[in-house]
Design an enzyme around this catalytic site. Structure first.
Site, PDB file in Angstrom:
ATOM      1  N   GLY A   7      48.359  29.489  48.270  1.00  0.00           N
ATOM      2  CA  GLY A   7      48.722  29.989  46.949  1.00  0.00           C
ATOM      3  C   GLY A   7      50.083  30.650  46.991  1.00  0.00           C
ATOM      4  O   GLY A   7      50.191  31.859  47.186  1.00  0.00           O
ATOM      5  N   ASN A 103      41.958  38.407  41.216  1.00  0.00           N
ATOM      6  CA  ASN A 103      41.712  39.368  40.150  1.00  0.00           C
ATOM      7  C   ASN A 103      40.270  39.230  39.682  1.00  0.00           C
ATOM      8  O   ASN A 103      39.672  38.163  39.785  1.00  0.00           O
ATOM      9  CB  ASN A 103      42.680  39.103  38.990  1.00  0.00           C
ATOM     10  CG  ASN A 103      42.838  40.306  38.081  1.00  0.00           C
ATOM     11  OD1 ASN A 103      42.513  41.429  38.455  1.00  0.00           O
ATOM     12  ND2 ASN A 103      43.331  40.064  36.881  1.00  0.00           N
ATOM     13  N   LYS A 182      38.735  48.260  38.790  1.00  0.00           N
ATOM     14  CA  LYS A 182      39.902  47.549  38.272  1.00  0.00           C
ATOM     15  C   LYS A 182      39.487  46.553  37.192  1.00  0.00           C
ATOM     16  O   LYS A 182      40.186  46.397  36.178  1.00  0.00           O
ATOM     17  CB  LYS A 182      40.631  46.834  39.405  1.00  0.00           C
ATOM     18  CG  LYS A 182      41.939  46.192  38.956  1.00  0.00           C
ATOM     19  CD  LYS A 182      42.643  45.471  40.088  1.00  0.00           C
ATOM     20  CE  LYS A 182      43.922  44.814  39.587  1.00  0.00           C
ATOM     21  NZ  LYS A 182      44.553  43.962  40.619  1.00  0.00           N
ATOM     22  N   ASN A 186      40.888  46.439  33.338  1.00  0.00           N
ATOM     23  CA  ASN A 186      41.438  45.225  32.737  1.00  0.00           C
ATOM     24  C   ASN A 186      40.688  44.830  31.464  1.00  0.00           C
ATOM     25  O   ASN A 186      41.293  44.398  30.472  1.00  0.00           O
ATOM     26  CB  ASN A 186      41.393  44.071  33.740  1.00  0.00           C
ATOM     27  CG  ASN A 186      42.480  44.160  34.789  1.00  0.00           C
ATOM     28  OD1 ASN A 186      43.529  44.741  34.552  1.00  0.00           O
ATOM     29  ND2 ASN A 186      42.230  43.598  35.962  1.00  0.00           N
ATOM     30  N   ASN A 190      43.439  44.447  28.588  1.00  0.00           N
ATOM     31  CA  ASN A 190      44.053  43.128  28.453  1.00  0.00           C
ATOM     32  C   ASN A 190      43.571  42.311  27.253  1.00  0.00           C
ATOM     33  O   ASN A 190      44.401  41.785  26.495  1.00  0.00           O
ATOM     34  CB  ASN A 190      43.866  42.325  29.745  1.00  0.00           C
ATOM     35  CG  ASN A 190      44.668  42.891  30.905  1.00  0.00           C
ATOM     36  OD1 ASN A 190      45.168  44.015  30.838  1.00  0.00           O
ATOM     37  ND2 ASN A 190      44.777  42.128  31.971  1.00  0.00           N
TER      38      ASN A 190
END
Length: 303
Positions: A7, A103, A182, A186, A190
């Site tokens: 990646g 994530n 986390k 988010n 978001n």
């Protein structure tokens, strides 16, 4: 022992460049012959740090290469991670270490379950980077990387490589709780920036909506036995909003650039967890529904 990096996006490239700069052996794994040729034509990865550009001619190979893999940094998007690992699974040595830099939650657990012969370490990162162009990455925000073994194993000795490379890190004895925290942050920020088409700071215009989401996310964390992760969530959400007021969230940027989001590993994971626990969280489910409708209307995947 060489690090293999799967990646070569923003964070994967950021880690690879810093490791290579410190003299740690690194190999990039690129998905196709065309990508490999383009990378070689660029003569390596360019890292732009504090306005200074440096090129690192890191070796690169295809997933089909013959060399065995003992340590693999998986820096793909959550929705690509499992299939990307499958492309190199035949090269994984018994006891290979997979450092999973995804994530949200869900992708890490799927990889760990599918390849039980490996040691999977999870990472939660607050570092910021973005691709200025192919093979050119800008180090945009200093932060921290928390690493941990969800099975409770000891710290690996190769953390010294991160010290040598100047990669900030901290070993976390409960990395799953940190990733949940986390994820909750988010989920509170978001999706609303996407639906209201706004910068993070403009969520101050939707104070009640954010607070209501925080209350349900606290319930979800507590129901999962994560009382510490639930403590002070609302306050931290508003701290993040204030600290990043001028920024567009990563999910907002993905939607604006017509890229797939990681909604399935953020809101999707949260809602699925609530369902498994029999926990009624109507605002969270409604937000997930509205966001999926928003994505569908733009021809984007809803998971």
């Amino acid at each position: 022992m060489s690090w293999h990096v799967l990646g070569a996006g923003s964070l994967g490239s950021l880690w690879a460049a810093r490791l290579a700069r410190a003299g740690v052996p690194v190999q990039l794994i690129l998905r196709s012959s065309e990508r490999l040729a383009a990378y070689r034509a660029a003569s390596g990865l360019t890292l732009i740090e504090d306005g200074q550009a440096s090129v690192y001619p890191i070796a690169a190979q295809l997933p089909t290469a013959a060399t065995p893999i003992r340590r693999l940094l998986v820096a793909c998007k959550a929705y690509d991670a499992e299939e990307a690992v499958a492309q190199v699974a035949h090269r994984l040595q018994p006891g290979a270490e997979l450092v999973l830099l995804q994530n949200g939650l869900g992708a890490q657990q799927a990889i760990a379950a599918r390849w039980p012969q490996t040691r999977c370490l999870f990472v939660s990162s607050t570092e910021g980077a973005y691709r200025e162009a192919d093979w050119r990455v800008v180090f945009a925000g200093r932060g921290q990387n928390w690493l941990g073994d969800p099975q409770g194993g000891a710290e690996p000795d190769w953390l010294q490589h991160l010290d040598d490379a100047g990669i900030p890190h901290c070993w976390s004895p409960d990395i799953t709780a940190r990733l949940w925290r986390k994820l909750a942050l988010n989920c509170a920020i978001n999706p609303l920036t996407v639906l209201h088409d706004c910068r993070n700071g403009e969520l101050g215009n939707h104070h009640a909506e954010v607070d209501a989401l925080c209350a349900e996310l606290v319930q979800l964390l507590q129901a999962n036995g994560l009382n510490e992760a639930a403590t002070g969530l609302r306050e931290q959400v508003w701290q993040v909003v204030d600290a990043t007021a001028a920024n567009y969230s990563s999910m907002h940027q993905d939607v604006r650039q017509h890229r797939r989001t990681e909604v399935g590993y953020l809101l999707g994971h949260a809602c699925a967890s609530a369902d498994r626990l029999g926990l009624a969280l109507p605002r969270l489910h409604d937000l997930h529904r509205r966001l999926r409708q928003h994505l569908a209307a733009r021809g984007l995947p809803q998971d």
